[in-house]
Design a protein around this motif. Structure first.
Motif, PDB file in Angstrom:
ATOM      1  N   PRO A 281      -5.417  15.972   9.057  1.00  0.00           N
ATOM      2  CA  PRO A 281      -5.572  17.308   8.463  1.00  0.00           C
ATOM      3  C   PRO A 281      -6.059  17.226   7.014  1.00  0.00           C
ATOM      4  O   PRO A 281      -5.690  16.321   6.273  1.00  0.00           O
ATOM      5  CB  PRO A 281      -4.164  17.886   8.551  1.00  0.00           C
ATOM      6  N   PHE A 282      -6.894  18.189   6.640  1.00  0.00           N
ATOM      7  CA  PHE A 282      -7.399  18.277   5.270  1.00  0.00           C
ATOM      8  C   PHE A 282      -7.049  19.652   4.706  1.00  0.00           C
ATOM      9  O   PHE A 282      -6.651  20.562   5.424  1.00  0.00           O
ATOM     10  CB  PHE A 282      -8.906  18.041   5.233  1.00  0.00           C
ATOM     11  N   GLY A 283      -7.200  19.797   3.424  1.00  0.00           N
ATOM     12  CA  GLY A 283      -6.877  21.050   2.754  1.00  0.00           C
ATOM     13  C   GLY A 283      -5.834  20.815   1.675  1.00  0.00           C
ATOM     14  O   GLY A 283      -5.277  19.707   1.516  1.00  0.00           O
ATOM     15  N   SER A 284      -5.518  21.872   0.934  1.00  0.00           N
ATOM     16  CA  SER A 284      -4.619  21.744  -0.225  1.00  0.00           C
ATOM     17  C   SER A 284      -3.189  21.393   0.139  1.00  0.00           C
ATOM     18  O   SER A 284      -2.432  20.906  -0.702  1.00  0.00           O
ATOM     19  CB  SER A 284      -4.642  23.054  -1.021  1.00  0.00           C
ATOM     20  N   GLU A 285      -2.769  21.589   1.402  1.00  0.00           N
ATOM     21  CA  GLU A 285      -1.385  21.312   1.784  1.00  0.00           C
ATOM     22  C   GLU A 285      -1.148  19.850   2.134  1.00  0.00           C
ATOM     23  O   GLU A 285       0.000  19.429   2.319  1.00  0.00           O
ATOM     24  CB  GLU A 285      -1.006  22.168   3.000  1.00  0.00           C
TER      25      GLU A 285
END
Length: 462
Positions: free
Chosen positions: A366-370
């Motif tokens: 998973p990618f993204g700010s979280e």
């Protein structure tokens, strides 16, 4: 097939036949010309003569039109004419009304008898020229015949009224018949081809073959001629090229083993061995460029093939082969109908030398700010390898060769570079990652871990 209406019968005094005229090239075949050969003409290109088999009765005052599509009529140099021929006693005389970019229009000035005897009554159209620019860009060129009475009613009209008359072709064709296609063995420290790649046999050579081919006339085609009627006159197809040349673009600096900026007899693989004529082809004047980023050679003086056998490695294993893609630039020197000799050129893909190596799949990342990611490549061998990653997300693929490399006897962290690539590709959710390392598979290990910042969970995904 045209059917006269009662109104047409009432308004015309001539007994007009219901049969349709048939348009054909006078030669009986599509007339082919070489677009390169005619490109310098200043007075246009002769449209091949067109024959129309009449199947109707004509009268003085009827209007006849021959329309051209696929090229533009040269209104300056055309001297259009229409000659009537018959085996019987009827007559038909036509005069030119106008010559326009897409059609020539005639008027029947005199007519006697019935002109509807199939196969025995015809008009031959000649003297029409096409503009050189439109012919040089043309493919198929068609002619359409139509005729109306002086009051505008159709005399002859049907699908048979249109025929393909001419065809412009690229005569000097070139193709890479045999591209370079070996796989460099990273298990052999890139000293040879094969073993773990496309072949199970060690190989040190690869072949490239370029073929210069003439356009091949189909059974329904014939060479066009200067007067528009194929005969014994000079055709509009050029002669075979007087010379050919191939330049193979690639990085051959790895063959300069003594680092003197040249490939000579002093190198581990001498010049005459590194580049040799491929059997059954022509390759003379073989010359590497001064920067060793290409090698040029003369091909056949005519249609035929040119080729090289490239020796890139040796049994001694003291040459490291460079993986790369190749292109060729090919030239055919030919004589056009008008003007001095010129060259037809082509640039084509010519294959590649790739590396065998390892492939690992991280099924979920998973990618993204979280999330944060940890992706590492461990290399326990002595062969350094380039790293290529492919991200798959939302039905799309994104591929990049990373700046980082899998250094020998090291663990390389590619996390930040992969994360930046994902962000640049607009990926903010789950992705599949394919990691390819150009080093022996047995020495490569890939690990993938993601960290969920809010829960502090760490998940090993590969």
């Amino acid at each position: 097939m045209f059917k006269k209406t009662l109104v047409a019968l009432a308004l015309t005094t001539a007994a007009i036949s219901a049969n349709a005229a048939i348009t054909t090239p006078t030669s009986g075949k599509v007339n082919v010309f070489g677009k390169e050969y005619i490109a310098n003409e200043t007075t246009g290109i002769a449209l091949s003569n067109v024959t129309v088999d009449l199947n109707a009765q004509y009268s003085a005052g009827d209007i006849i039109t021959l329309s051209v599509s696929g090229a533009t009529i040269d209104t300056t140099n055309s001297v259009a004419a229409a000659a009537y021929a018959t085996a019987n006693a009827q007559t038909l005389t036509l005069g030119v009304l106008s010559t326009e970019a897409d059609k020539v229009t005639f008027r029947v000035t005199a007519a006697t008898g019935d002109h509807g005897a199939a196969g025995q009554s015809e008009i031959v159209f000649s003297g029409i020229k096409l503009t050189t620019a439109s012919a040089a860009a043309a493919g198929s060129i068609s002619a359409t015949y139509s005729a109306v009475t002086s009051t505008g009613f159709a005399v002859d009209s049907a699908s048979t009224n249109t025929a393909t008359v001419m065809k412009g072709v690229n005569q000097y064709n070139v193709k890479v018949e045999t591209p370079l296609n070996e796989t460099i063995s990273v298990g052999s420290l890139r000293k040879n081809f094969g073993t773990t790649g496309v072949s199970t046999t060690i190989d040190y050579t690869d072949d490239v073959k370029v073929t210069f081919a003439d356009y091949s006339l189909a059974a329904t085609e014939v060479a066009a001629t200067t007067d528009g009627v194929p005969a014994t006159l000079t055709t509009l197809l050029g002669a075979a090229p007087s010379a050919t040349k191939v330049t193979l673009m690639g990085d051959f600096s790895f063959l300069d083993t003594n680092a003197d900026g040249k490939i000579t007899s002093a190198d581990k693989i001498p010049l005459t061995t590194a580049f040799a004529q491929l059997a059954t082809t022509t390759a003379t004047s073989i010359t590497p460029s001064s920067d060793l980023q290409s090698v040029s050679f003369s091909g056949p003086g005519g249609f035929g093939s040119a080729g090289l056998t490239i020796t890139a490695g040796n049994v001694a294993g003291d040459v490291t082969i460079t993986d790369q893609t190749f292109t060729v630039s090919a030239e055919s020197t030919y004589a056009p109908k008008t003007g001095s000799a010129t060259k037809a050129t082509a640039s084509l893909a010519a294959g590649e030398w790739d590396l065998d190596g390892s492939t690992d799949k991280i099924e979920l990342m998973p990618f993204g700010s979280e999330y944060a990611q940890s992706i590492t490549v461990a290399n326990t061998g002595t062969v350094e390898g380039a790293i290529t990653v492919t991200l798959t997300a939302d039905g799309k693929e994104y591929t990049k060769t990373l700046d980082a490399v899998a250094a020998a006897n090291s663990v390389t962290n590619i996390s930040l570079e992969v994360a930046a690539f994902a962000a640049a590709s607009g990926i903010t959710g789950n992705a599949h990652i394919n990691v390819v390392v150009n080093a022996p598979e047995s020495n490569i290990g890939v690990k993938g871990v993601y960290y969920h910042k809010a829960s502090a969970d760490r998940v090993l995904t590969h």
